[in-house]
Design a protein around this motif. Structure first.
Motif, short mmCIF file in Angstrom:
data_model
loop_
_atom_site.label_atom_id
_atom_site.label_comp_id
_atom_site.label_asym_id
_atom_site.label_seq_id
_atom_site.Cartn_x
_atom_site.Cartn_y
_atom_site.Cartn_z
N LEU A 45 -3.36 -19.97 21.06
CA LEU A 45 -3.41 -20.81 19.85
C LEU A 45 -4.62 -20.47 19.00
O LEU A 45 -4.63 -20.69 17.79
CB LEU A 45 -3.45 -22.29 20.24
N ALA A 46 -5.66 -19.94 19.65
CA ALA A 46 -6.87 -19.56 18.93
C ALA A 46 -7.55 -18.42 19.67
O ALA A 46 -7.45 -18.31 20.89
CB ALA A 46 -7.82 -20.74 18.78
N LEU A 47 -8.22 -17.57 18.92
CA LEU A 47 -9.03 -16.50 19.50
C LEU A 47 -10.45 -16.63 18.97
O LEU A 47 -10.66 -16.81 17.76
CB LEU A 47 -8.48 -15.12 19.12
N GLY A 84 -17.42 -9.49 16.32
CA GLY A 84 -17.06 -8.17 15.81
C GLY A 84 -15.95 -8.34 14.79
O GLY A 84 -15.85 -9.36 14.12
N GLU A 85 -15.08 -7.35 14.72
CA GLU A 85 -14.04 -7.38 13.68
C GLU A 85 -12.72 -6.82 14.20
O GLU A 85 -12.69 -5.76 14.83
CB GLU A 85 -14.53 -6.53 12.49
N LEU A 86 -11.66 -7.56 13.94
CA LEU A 86 -10.31 -7.05 14.20
C LEU A 86 -9.80 -6.43 12.91
O LEU A 86 -9.92 -7.02 11.84
CB LEU A 86 -9.39 -8.19 14.65
N SER A 106 -6.09 -11.76 10.19
CA SER A 106 -6.73 -10.85 11.16
C SER A 106 -6.20 -11.02 12.59
O SER A 106 -6.51 -10.22 13.47
CB SER A 106 -8.25 -11.03 11.14
N TYR A 107 -5.41 -12.07 12.83
CA TYR A 107 -4.84 -12.29 14.16
C TYR A 107 -3.91 -11.12 14.49
O TYR A 107 -3.03 -10.77 13.69
CB TYR A 107 -4.08 -13.61 14.18
N ILE A 142 -10.09 -17.65 15.10
CA ILE A 142 -8.90 -17.38 14.30
C ILE A 142 -7.65 -17.88 15.01
O ILE A 142 -7.63 -18.01 16.24
CB ILE A 142 -8.76 -15.88 13.96
N THR A 143 -6.62 -18.17 14.24
CA THR A 143 -5.34 -18.65 14.77
C THR A 143 -4.22 -17.72 14.27
O THR A 143 -4.46 -16.88 13.40
CB THR A 143 -5.02 -20.09 14.28
N PRO A 144 -3.01 -17.87 14.79
CA PRO A 144 -1.90 -17.02 14.32
C PRO A 144 -1.65 -17.11 12.81
O PRO A 144 -0.94 -16.27 12.25
CB PRO A 144 -0.70 -17.53 15.12
#
Length: 206
Positions: free
Chosen positions: A36-38, A42-44, A23-24, A17-19
């Protein structure tokens, strides 16, 4: 190439994911150098905006382990997502306490998701994935090194409302997280310890 990385992450059960993604973590977008990316397993969730980082030493006393476990259990029960770095010692105790409550915990690691460190916490990491999220900013294949952990620490504090320190020497990684938190305008809390224990020096200094 991006497509190859996305496919490899997907094989691990992770998404990137990115900003720009909903979900960021919102708080993480506000720091001066958000990732810049994660990579997320699991789930945020939106409720993770109420997060507190619980950090401390890898070498710890029974008092430190019990305190991190108990406080994290109570924080999680109160609806606070407990964030830490999956290291041995205080970090692992914080995750364990939160998981015991049946609530959420997030682990931010200082290596790629496919290079989990420390390996001894693999089973703990899997339980965190079930009840929260395991995240990293590092591309797949990245091994941990001296620079990856300070980078990880800014995410631990950046996605949290504050940082709670349980046992840490003055020159420890946990105190780097405190420095990051102060720069990011986060609150810092410290648990007092025994006067004669080296791990009390960081919290007592704070």
């Amino acid at each position: 190439p991006l497509a190859k990385e996305i496919k490899a992450a997907s094989k691990l059960g992770a998404e990137i994911i990115t900003p720009l993604d909903e979900s960021y973590p919102f708080a993480l977008k506000q720091i001066h150098d958000p990732p810049l990316a994660l990579y997320v397993r699991g789930e945020l969730k939106s409720e993770d905006k109420n997060a507190l980082a619980v950090v401390g030493s890898r070498r710890t006393s029974n008092y430190g382990i019990m305190t991190a476990d108990r406080l994290s259990f109570q924080l999680a029960k109160a609806g606070i997502t407990v964030v830490s770095g999956l290291a041995r010692g205080i970090d692992a105790a914080a995750h364990e306490g939160a998981l015991k409550s049946g609530k959420r915990s997030i682990a931010v690691i200082g290596s790629a998701l496919d290079r989990l460190y420390p390996a001894e916490n693999k089973e703990l990491a899997e339980r965190i994935v079930e009840q929260g999220a395991l995240i990293s900013e590092f591309p797949l294949g990245t091994e941990p090194n001296r620079s990856t952990f300070p980078m990880r620490n800014r995410i631990v504090s950046g996605m949290s409302l504050g940082v709670l320190v349980v046992e840490a020497a003055r020159n420890s990684g946990a105190m780097i997280t405190v420095d990051e938190a102060m720069e990011q305008g986060r609150q810092v809390f410290a648990v007092p310890g025994r006067l004669d224990y080296p791990g009390s020096s960081g919290p007592h200094y704070l």
